[in-house]
Design a protein around this motif. Structure first.
Motif, PDB file in Angstrom:
ATOM      1  N   LEU A 146     -20.816   0.201 -53.315  1.00 32.79           N
ATOM      2  CA  LEU A 146     -21.260   0.281 -51.917  1.00 32.79           C
ATOM      3  C   LEU A 146     -20.207  -0.356 -51.014  1.00 32.79           C
ATOM      4  CD1 LEU A 146     -23.463   0.914 -49.846  1.00 32.79           C
ATOM      5  CD2 LEU A 146     -24.476  -1.291 -50.332  1.00 32.79           C
ATOM      6  N   ALA A 147     -19.682  -1.486 -51.465  1.00 35.94           N
ATOM      7  CA  ALA A 147     -18.611  -2.134 -50.705  1.00 35.94           C
ATOM      8  C   ALA A 147     -17.389  -1.217 -50.659  1.00 35.94           C
ATOM      9  CB  ALA A 147     -18.255  -3.476 -51.331  1.00 35.94           C
TER      10      ALA A 147
ATOM     11  N   ALA B 254     -28.631  -6.486 -47.467  1.00 35.65           N
ATOM     12  CA  ALA B 254     -29.224  -7.761 -47.070  1.00 35.65           C
ATOM     13  C   ALA B 254     -29.909  -8.422 -48.261  1.00 35.65           C
ATOM     14  CB  ALA B 254     -30.217  -7.541 -45.937  1.00 35.65           C
ATOM     15  N   VAL B 255     -30.666  -7.628 -49.019  1.00 33.52           N
ATOM     16  CA  VAL B 255     -31.410  -8.183 -50.150  1.00 33.52           C
ATOM     17  C   VAL B 255     -30.441  -8.748 -51.191  1.00 33.52           C
ATOM     18  CG1 VAL B 255     -32.926  -7.612 -52.075  1.00 33.52           C
ATOM     19  CG2 VAL B 255     -33.360  -6.641 -49.815  1.00 33.52           C
ATOM     20  N   VAL B 282     -21.872 -10.601 -38.691  1.00 33.16           N
ATOM     21  CA  VAL B 282     -20.560  -9.999 -38.940  1.00 33.16           C
ATOM     22  C   VAL B 282     -20.334  -8.875 -37.936  1.00 33.16           C
ATOM     23  CG1 VAL B 282     -19.211  -8.624 -40.548  1.00 33.16           C
ATOM     24  CG2 VAL B 282     -20.517 -10.573 -41.383  1.00 33.16           C
ATOM     25  N   ILE B 283     -21.333  -7.998 -37.821  1.00 34.00           N
ATOM     26  CA  ILE B 283     -21.178  -6.852 -36.933  1.00 34.00           C
ATOM     27  C   ILE B 283     -21.034  -7.324 -35.476  1.00 34.00           C
ATOM     28  CG2 ILE B 283     -22.355  -4.820 -36.021  1.00 34.00           C
ATOM     29  CD1 ILE B 283     -23.565  -4.525 -38.863  1.00 34.00           C
ATOM     30  N   ALA B 284     -21.875  -8.291 -35.102  1.00 33.73           N
ATOM     31  CA  ALA B 284     -21.822  -8.789 -33.725  1.00 33.73           C
ATOM     32  C   ALA B 284     -20.448  -9.377 -33.431  1.00 33.73           C
ATOM     33  CB  ALA B 284     -22.907  -9.840 -33.504  1.00 33.73           C
ATOM     34  N   THR B 285     -19.924 -10.137 -34.386  1.00 31.68           N
ATOM     35  CA  THR B 285     -18.613 -10.756 -34.180  1.00 31.68           C
ATOM     36  C   THR B 285     -17.548  -9.684 -33.969  1.00 31.68           C
ATOM     37  OG1 THR B 285     -19.339 -12.484 -35.677  1.00 31.68           O
ATOM     38  CG2 THR B 285     -17.008 -12.435 -35.134  1.00 31.68           C
ATOM     39  N   MET B 286     -17.634  -8.647 -34.808  1.00 32.67           N
ATOM     40  CA  MET B 286     -16.659  -7.555 -34.694  1.00 32.67           C
ATOM     41  C   MET B 286     -16.754  -6.892 -33.324  1.00 32.67           C
ATOM     42  SD  MET B 286     -15.165  -7.328 -37.636  1.00 32.67           S
ATOM     43  CE  MET B 286     -15.419  -8.688 -38.731  1.00 32.67           C
ATOM     44  N   ILE B 303     -16.800  -8.985 -47.159  1.00 36.40           N
ATOM     45  CA  ILE B 303     -17.845 -10.016 -47.094  1.00 36.40           C
ATOM     46  C   ILE B 303     -18.960  -9.735 -48.093  1.00 36.40           C
ATOM     47  CG2 ILE B 303     -19.677 -10.932 -45.626  1.00 36.40           C
ATOM     48  CD1 ILE B 303     -17.703 -11.150 -43.427  1.00 36.40           C
ATOM     49  N   ILE B 304     -19.340  -8.468 -48.227  1.00 40.04           N
ATOM     50  CA  ILE B 304     -20.369  -8.131 -49.217  1.00 40.04           C
ATOM     51  C   ILE B 304     -19.898  -8.549 -50.607  1.00 40.04           C
ATOM     52  CG2 ILE B 304     -21.526  -6.222 -50.402  1.00 40.04           C
ATOM     53  CD1 ILE B 304     -21.573  -4.734 -47.782  1.00 40.04           C
ATOM     54  N   LEU B 305     -18.665  -8.198 -50.927  1.00 39.46           N
ATOM     55  CA  LEU B 305     -18.165  -8.517 -52.267  1.00 39.46           C
ATOM     56  C   LEU B 305     -18.165 -10.025 -52.508  1.00 39.46           C
ATOM     57  CD1 LEU B 305     -15.271  -6.002 -52.908  1.00 39.46           C
ATOM     58  CD2 LEU B 305     -17.531  -6.096 -53.945  1.00 39.46           C
ATOM     59  N   ILE B 306     -17.668 -10.771 -51.521  1.00 31.60           N
ATOM     60  CA  ILE B 306     -17.600 -12.222 -51.730  1.00 31.60           C
ATOM     61  C   ILE B 306     -19.003 -12.807 -51.871  1.00 31.60           C
ATOM     62  CG2 ILE B 306     -16.956 -14.418 -50.673  1.00 31.60           C
ATOM     63  CD1 ILE B 306     -14.570 -12.977 -49.447  1.00 31.60           C
ATOM     64  N   ALA B 307     -19.888 -12.403 -50.958  1.00 32.34           N
ATOM     65  CA  ALA B 307     -21.242 -12.968 -50.991  1.00 32.34           C
ATOM     66  C   ALA B 307     -21.928 -12.654 -52.314  1.00 32.34           C
ATOM     67  CB  ALA B 307     -22.067 -12.437 -49.830  1.00 32.34           C
TER      68      ALA B 307
END
Ligand SMILES: Nc1ncnc2c1ncn2[C@@H]1O[C@H](COP(=O)(O)OP(=O)(O)OP(=O)(O)O)[C@@H](O)[C@H]1O
Ligand SMILES: Nc1ncnc2c1ncn2[C@@H]1O[C@H](COP(=O)(O)OP(=O)(O)OP(=O)(O)O)[C@@H](O)[C@H]1O
Ligand SMILES: [Mg+2]
Ligand SMILES: [Mg+2]
Lengths: 341, 317, 503, 334
Positions: A146-147, B254-255, B282-286, B303-307
């Motif tokens: 997905l990423a 999100a989940v 994230v989106i707001a910052t962008m 960010i998804i990958l890191i989180a």
């Protein structure tokens, strides 16, 4: 006291039980075959109905259109079959497909070879990244790819001025690949046939193919049996990435440009085709032949909806959804029959 | 969690994996405080909360489904169906519209649940059917027309305030509490987690697995239909072709970013809220820094990958 | 020939191996024993490259060795049968047998014909006659184990490691296995053999190493070691304590009240090809054994009664009330509790705590208006943890982190918490160590004495004979005999199974 | 029962209202005849005609466009009309069109999803000499060879006119934000460049401080505007590249407590909702992009098949709504 054996006549006698078992095994095999070829069976039925009902469906041109249109989805579904057989999933293929097309069109200015090399290199590299993350960090394939879906789309936009710049295919040889034909059958179709055959051989007749099944059937057992599980996983994602990139490239050759507005939902179509083709999403069982039937089935249905003509675009989707549900429910029912017997 | 006292670095890693999302939010907020003008204002915070509310609501249902080792792709279509029905029934008043849209959720959830629990389809395929067909049906119902909504009660739901806080945020917060309560304190919640942990075992233990599964899918779809309703109220128009588009991916993200494993058996409700909030920030910052979509997408991917990497399950055996 | 020196291995929270040294000599059958969780499987996994040791060294054929993956070990000639059958159920028998070393033709493609032919030949030597193209998962567990064995021995191994190979084999298959071991032995191949069945060790092993809590507590010749001493070393208890206990912890006394009305009556259970008209009854306080070979349909019978296996016809009555097409929900309500054979897959929920696992089935009783009451749960959890002597660091420990015996007890606690009238136990002591086994057995006795009806399935003949008041013998899904009273002996059981076999 | 029941706001404006008018072609503009193109004369009434729509009929523009084609065909007595819809999937549109060519259509009207990527379609169509009229969006290819003609608006011109209106409304100074259409869409590109170039020319004191995509969707327009109002509270004008995003922006402005006219809103399309917003004072101007392609398309085809020359680029006159005419023309907006 004597033992109570004779006291009770076993019903039915063991011979009959054995016969029952044999009979069950036979049903098992028949049901198994139907289940494995379920998509093909449905495809045949649908095509027969179409032939009877729509004169246009019969035409050679129409068949050609269906096949050529099915070429890129077929390649993507081919890669997806390998991925799903290992128990994974690859959501990034839609993005890689667009990215591959844009890269191929851009690189075609440097010649025919470059037009293939660029998408294969980049999409292959993203496949490698997917595979490494999935195999070695145990992150869920769903989320990693997905990423990658987001990342690849971002990359595509970055190289095409946010998608506003469409690169035109500059190499005539490359363009011919998209629209030329041999024996009246498009080069693309030949290419896909060749790759599909290659894929079938790879899956059924090589150690790698068996490793794919083993990893999907039980990754732990495969590891203990000495199969290189991680490497197998990395490879299937690389294959999926390469095939998605290649699909993008041949599509760019056909369209004559690197269209940036393609590919949304492509991954779900591919997954649906693979599953309709009888491959278990949990991995370990399935065939490429089934996937082919699945892709063609989706293509033919689309074609038929058009043949009916003037079907409101929104009804089309309702029909597609219903059809998808029916096919999958039928599949599952067949599998169940098999389990119980 | 193991209460075993094991004074090892493992504890730190575990802590990090549990609180990774919160840490990420903190970092992002700090960045914004220093580099984004007008970030630290109530009106800004308010906007972020309002925008994240529908995603949170959908993600709550998604978290429950994922807790049972399932997934629900049809949530966006449910939102569309709910949105499509609202203008049809708004003439009878806002309550009728709410009932109609929630019923749509019940119906879709029931179909999903039956396909998963009784027919035995894989959740991703079962819900794919309605993902494809549901939105089509919604647009058919509305004849593709976008309908403006002028009912003041409904508009109040979408843009009104209660005690200085948007109604939308109240609703989302209330639903978070309800779901958290459901997971932690109710029989239903425990059963749901048990099914996600080991479905055959749960079946053999005599639990009504099918009923629980069907209920979970219904709850998820109803939450999605509430999100659809609130979206309509907020946009003040019903557009079945646009509402909730691609929300299933945002919700799943999100989940998962919130630390709920896709393999089921565990649900992190607050983590899910944090996951949604993180992606929103994230989106707001962008947007606030006026970055291009390409950059936004690539940053999101990273960010998804890191989180998820930080929060990933460590293999225990 | 294969040795480890001073090896340690730590998992988060557990020190599985603690400075362990172990030597396998050429042509030796070396037993590796210890309680559940002693570290046997971990040691084996360190030897075969599944895990890397934290420190210490591995030597193979007098040289320092390091295996990065199981494949490295295989290439070096170390072949392993792991504890749980580790084959791929969805693949065919032949493909499993040859996975990773399939015969190839000149083009480098797999030679399916040759593979099937060779597979048939090899497996025939192990008494497996099933079609090699069948999915492995459709074979009986014992047959699967034989395939795993064939696979392990097939390669030119110098060392063969077997982790509890007999836990799912029937006597005839065990005999075949021992034949294979003797053959390997005579060819000078070193064997490491792990088992909880002590008889077997004395039959075929030369040397023994005993592990306790990840440490080696004894190593030496097996013949020098009295059986009772072995057990005491394993458990870390005094010999005198151990001596008091018999072969099993069953009292042997019949507790069944022969006059009472049956608490469970199964009649005419029939299901496709698996079960044919199976009938029997269980009275309160009675332990009824289900005997038979693997694949006889014992598990199916139990599951069918518990509503987890579809029946074509037949009735199940509890205290005279007909269940009418049992479902798991209905069966549990009626007071039937099923302990399934496969603890991991169908029993415990590894990711939940001991507390959640025990309370799972009775949540509605422990809650008001759908809200669970923590105090009520704590009370019931506390009660069963004490009663079954469950060893866990706290009720909140994950069940997956417990040893096999304790997992089994947690499972039993869950069943008992429902207040059942009948307990259906499928292999309740499989794969658990002597100590835990004894505890579980005496518990079964206690429960029967309290008036529960118990159905006991066990492949351990001794356990069945000593534990059951009556044994119903099955073969191919048919009741072929019932042993009662004085007939409940190993000889009679074997005779009945054999006689059934000749019918 | 819908909210509107009883009041019955006319949903379908009379077909004649707001009909397209082609801008008078400049002298010497290229034309195309059937001889130049190749192919045979035929009677449109009995011809097999195919129409390929790009996006779902789920927004006013697409609904009006498809309806206009269907209505006009019915009016002219064309019975053999096939319509397809690509549901925003470009490859589907390509195969839709190819399939219609296979089935023997003699005239194709296409609303293209994308301006490039039509090579395979042209190859097929030119082999069978099927004339293609592209509407609303132009295809990057050779007119009178690959396709017959393009009928539609000049998107850059629309952007330019929006810029003029914006400059007027803002008094030639201030800060303006752009809500971009879907990325990668050439409508977006042209409406952006037209706007920016014109602003730079006519009102250099207007600064474009913010550009974010709203994907042509109302909800996204609203969300982006909400963020924008936080980070740039001093914004004076918002240019929406379509009406939907502008309407979303207006909802956001209301939500932020702004009053009508505080922030000038200009957009393109001319849907009823947007024109109503002018009447209500929230929007300053709306440039029309007329979707009623039916009459002009079939008229062009008729003259072409009749042997008359037709223009290679038929640019239609787009109307404009402002505070002066919005109320009066509301009924004719789509
Ligand atoms: N992968 C793992 N992660 C964490 N702990 C583990 C892991 N594998 C084993 N352990 C723990 O290490 C200890 C030793 O386990 P091991 O499997 O070696 O025991 P065993 O002697 O084989 O027991 P059994 O007789 O039940 O098979 C146990 O406490 C077990 O819980
Ligand atoms: N359809 C099937 N699919 C998968 N496995 C099957 C199937 N049918 C039978 N088996 C296998 O056959 C084995 C033997 O069947 P069954 O469980 O009836 O034996 P049993 O008499 O209960 O023996 P035990 O309880 O000692 O294992 C099972 O363990 C199971 O693995
Ligand atoms: Mg072990
Ligand atoms: Mg069994």
């Amino acid at each position: 006291m004597t033992m109570g054996i004779a006291a009770k006549t076993p019903t039915p006698p063991p011979e009959q039980a054995a016969a029952d078992v044999r009979k069950a095994e036979r049903t098992d095999r028949i049901v198994g075959t139907v289940q494995r070829q379920g998509a093909l069976a449905v495809l045949v039925v649908v095509v027969l109905i179409a032939l009877a009902a729509f004169p246009n469906f019969r035409s050679f041109d129409n068949t050609g259109t269906i096949l050529v249109a099915a070429a890129p989805p077929m390649l993507i579904a081919l890669g997806m079959t390998f991925v799903i057989l290992t128990g994974g999933i690859d959501l990034s293929v839609g993005s890689l497909y667009v990215l591959g097309g844009v890269l191929a069109a851009w690189a075609s200015q440097y010649g025919f070879v470059a037009a293939f090399a660029a998408p294969l290199l980049v999409c292959g590299a993203i496949g490698v990244a997917n595979g490494l993350l999935i195999a070695y960090t145990r992150m869920a394939p769903f989320i990693v790819t997905l990423a990658a879906l987001l990342g690849a789309r971002g990359l595509m936009r970055a190289i095409s001025s946010e998608g506003s710049e469409t690169f035109l295919v500059k190499s005539d040889a490359f363009r011919r690949l998209g629209n030329g034909s041999f024996l009246d059958i498009g080069y693309q179709v030949w290419l896909v046939v060749a790759l599909v055959v290659l894929g079938m051989v790879l899956l059924a007749r090589t150690r790698f193919g068996h490793a794919v099944y083993a990893v999907g059937g039980s990754a732990d057992a495969a590891a203990l049996m000495g199969i290189a599980v991680h490497r197998t996983k990395v490879w299937v994602y690389v294959m999926s990435g390469l095939l998605a990139g290649l699909a993008g490239a041949i599509n760019a050759a056909k369209l004559g440009s690197g269209v940036t507005v393609l590919g949304t939902g492509m991954e779900l179509d591919a997954i649906a085709a693979v599953v309709i083709g009888g491959t278990l999403l949990t991995g370990g069982a399935g065939t490429i032949a089934g996937t082919i039937a699945g892709v063609l089935l989706l293509g033919v249905i689309q074609n038929l909806i058009n043949q009916v003509g003037n079907v409101n675009s929104n009804w089309q989707q309702v029909i597609s959804g219903t059809f998808l549900a029916l096919v999958v429910v039928a599949q599952t029912y067949l599998v169940k029959l098999r389990r119980v017997s | 969690m193991t209460t075993q006292v094991a004074a090892r670095p493992a504890v730190n890693l575990k802590g990090l994996s549990q609180y990774g999302v919160y840490l990420a939010i903190l970092l992002l907020v700090l960045y914004n405080i220093f580099f984004t003008p007008y970030f630290l204002t109530w009106s800004n915070l308010r906007i972020q909360l309002i925008q994240v509310a529908p995603i949170v609501i959908v993600a709550l249902g998604m978290a429950l489904v994922i807790g049972t080792e399932g997934i629900d792709l049809s949530v966006g279509s449910v939102m569309a169906l709910a949105a499509a029905l609202i203008p049809l029934y708004l003439g009878y008043g806002v309550v009728a519209a709410i009932i109609a849209s929630v019923l749509a959720g019940v119906a879709v959830g029931f179909i999903n649940g039956v396909l998963v629990a009784r027919v035995g389809l894989q959740p991703i395929v079962a819900t794919l059917a309605l993902f494809v067909g549901g939105r089509g049906l919604a647009v058919v119902i509305t004849h593709g027309q976008l309908k403006d909504v002028r009912n003041p009660d409904l508009i109040y739901l979408g843009s009104g305030d209660l005690l200085g806080i948007p109604v939308l945020v109240w609703v989302a917060a209330a639903l978070v509490l309800v779901v958290a309560f459901l997971v932690r304190r109710t029989v239903f919640g425990r059963r749901l987690l048990a099914i996600g942990g080991n479905r055959p075992a749960t079946e053999l233990a005599g639990l009504p697995v099918k009923r629980v599964l069907i209920t979970v899918y219904i709850v998820c779809a109803v939450l999605a239909s509430i999100a659809g309703l609130l979206s309509v109220a907020r946009i003040q128009s019903s557009d079945a072709s646009a509402v909730g588009l691609l929300i299933e991916l945002s919700a799943i993200t999100a989940v998962v970013v919130g630390g709920t494993p896709l393999t089921g058996g565990r649900v992190r409700v607050l983590g899910t809220v944090a996951g949604a909030l993180l992606m929103q920030l994230v989106i707001a910052t962008m947007i606030k820094h006026n970055l291009q979509p390409s950059t936004t997408e690539m940053v999101q991917a990273v960010i998804i990958l890191i989180a998820v990497y930080v929060a990933r399950e460590r293999k225990t055996r | 020939m294969l040795e480890v020196i001073d090896v340690s291995k730590t998992f988060p929270g557990v020190r599985a191996l603690d400075h362990v040294s172990f030597t396998l000599n050429q042509g030796e059958v070396h037993a590796l024993v210890g309680e559940n969780g002693a570290g046997k499987s971990t040691l084996i996994k360190v030897l075969t490259g599944v895990y890397q040791p934290d420190d210490g060294e591995l030597r193979y054929q007098q040289q320092k060795a390091q295996f990065g993956t199981p494949m490295d070990a295989q290439h070096a000639g170390i072949s392993t049968i792991y504890q749980e059958v580790n084959l791929v159920p969805l693949m065919s028998v032949a493909h499993n047998l040859f996975l990773g070393r399939e015969p190839r033709n000149r083009l480098g493609l797999l030679d399916e014909g040759r593979m099937h032919r060779e597979a048939r030949e090899i497996l025939a030597g192990y008494g497996v006659t099933a079609d090699v193209r069948r999915q492995l998962g459709t074979l009986a567990l014992g047959e699967q184990q034989m395939v795993a064995l064939a696979r392990a021995v097939m390669i030119d191994a110098k060392v063969v490691i077997m982790d509890e190979p007999t836990s799912s084999l029937e006597p005839r298959e065990v005999a075949t296995l021992f034949g294979v071991i003797r053959d390997l032995h005579s060819r000078g191949i070193g064997i490491i053999y792990v088992s909880h069945r002590l008889d077997e060790l004395y039959q075929i092993c030369d040397a023994v190493t005993i592990l306790r809590d990840g440490k080696v507590v004894h190593t030496g010749k097996l013949t020098d070691l009295e059986r009772i001493r072995l057990v005491s070393l394993m458990l870390g208890r005094e010999m005198s304590e151990v001596r008091r206990e018999g072969a099993t912890a069953f009292s042997g006394a019949a507790t069944g009240d022969t006059g009472a009305a049956p608490v469970l009556r199964a009649s005419g259970l029939t299901s496709r090809t698996k079960l044919h008209d199976i009938s029997f009854e269980v009275r309160p306080g009675e332990v009824v054994g289900l005997g038979g070979l693997l694949g006889a349909g014992r598990s199916e019978t139990i599951k069918a009664i518990g509503g987890a296996y579809p029946l074509d016809s037949g009735d199940v009555q509890v205290n005279g009330v007909d269940l009418k097409k049992p479902t798991t929900v209905r069966a549990v309500k009626a007071g039937i509790a099923v302990q399934p054979e496969d603890r991991k897959a169908e029993g415990i929920i590894a990711g939940l705590s001991v507390r959640e696992n025990i309370a799972l089935a009775v949540l509605p009783q422990l809650s008001r208006l759908g809200l669970v009451s923590d105090s009520k749960i704590d009370a019931i959890v506390e009660k069963y943890m004490t009663r079954l002597r469950i060893k866990a660091s706290s009720p909140d420990q994950l069940v997956g982190d417990l040893s096999g015996g304790n997992q089994q007890k947690v499972l039993l606690a869950r069943l008992l918490a429902t207040g059942p009238k009948v307990l259906l136990l499928d292999e309740p002591t499989r794969g658990i160590d002597v100590g835990a086994k004894a505890e579980v057995q005496s518990l079964i006795d206690e429960l029967a004495a309290e008036g529960l009806g118990v159905v006991l399935v066990s492949s351990d003949a001794e356990e069945l004979i000593e534990g059951a008041d009556r044994v119903v013998v099955l073969r191919d899904g048919v009741v072929v005999g019932v042993l009662t009273g004085a007939e409940v002996t190993t000889e009679d059981l074997m005779a009945t199974i054999a006689a059934g076999g000749n019918a | 029962k819908s909210e509107d029941d009883g009041s019955k706001t006319g949903s379908a404006a009379p077909a004649s209202a707001g009909a397209q008018v082609a801008a008078s072609a400049s002298a010497g503009a290229a034309t195309c005849t059937i001889d130049q193109f190749g192919g045979t004369k035929l009677d449109l009434k009995t011809a097999k005609v195919g129409f390929s729509q790009s996006e779902k009929e789920a927004n006013p523009f697409r609904i009006a466009e498809t309806q206009s084609i269907k209505d006009e065909a019915a009016k002219l007595g064309i019975t053999n009309l096939t319509t397809t819809n690509a549901n925003s999937q470009f490859n589907k549109q390509i195969s839709d069109v190819e399939q219609m060519i296979d089935s023997g259509v003699q005239l194709l009207v296409i609303a293209p999803l994308n301006s490039d990527g039509w090579d395979s379609v042209f190859a097929k169509a030119s082999a069978k000499k099927v004339p293609i009229i592209t509407i609303d969006r132009k295809i990057n290819a050779t007119p009178c060879k690959d396709y017959l003609t393009f009928i539609g608006s000049d998107f850059a011109e629309q952007g330019k006119r929006a810029a003029d209106e914006m400059a007027k409304a803002m008094g030639n100074k201030g800060k303006v934000a752009i809500l971009l259409g879907a990325p990668g869409n050439n409508v977006t590109t042209l409406r952006t460049s037209g706007f920016k170039d014109e602003i730079a020319k006519v009102a250099p004191e207007i600064k474009i401080v913010f550009e974010q995509t709203g994907n042509f969707a109302r909800e996204d327009g609203q969300k982006v505007t909400e963020q924008l109002l936080q980070s740039n509270p001093d914004i004076n004008g918002i240019y929406g590249e379509n009406d939907e995003m502008a309407l979303g922006a207006i909802t956001a402005l209301k939500g932020a407590g702004k009053k009508a006219g505080d922030v000038k809103v200009v957009s393109i399309d001319g849907t009823k909702g947007a024109v109503q917003a002018i009447v209500d004072g929230w929007a300053s101007a709306v440039v029309e992009s007329n979707p009623r392609f039916g009459p002009l398309s079939f008229a062009t085809a008729q003259s072409f098949f009749g042997g008359e020359p037709v223009g290679e680029d038929i640019i239609i006159q787009d109307r404009q709504y402002g505070t002066d005419n919005a109320k009066a023309d509301l009924a004719s907006a789509y």
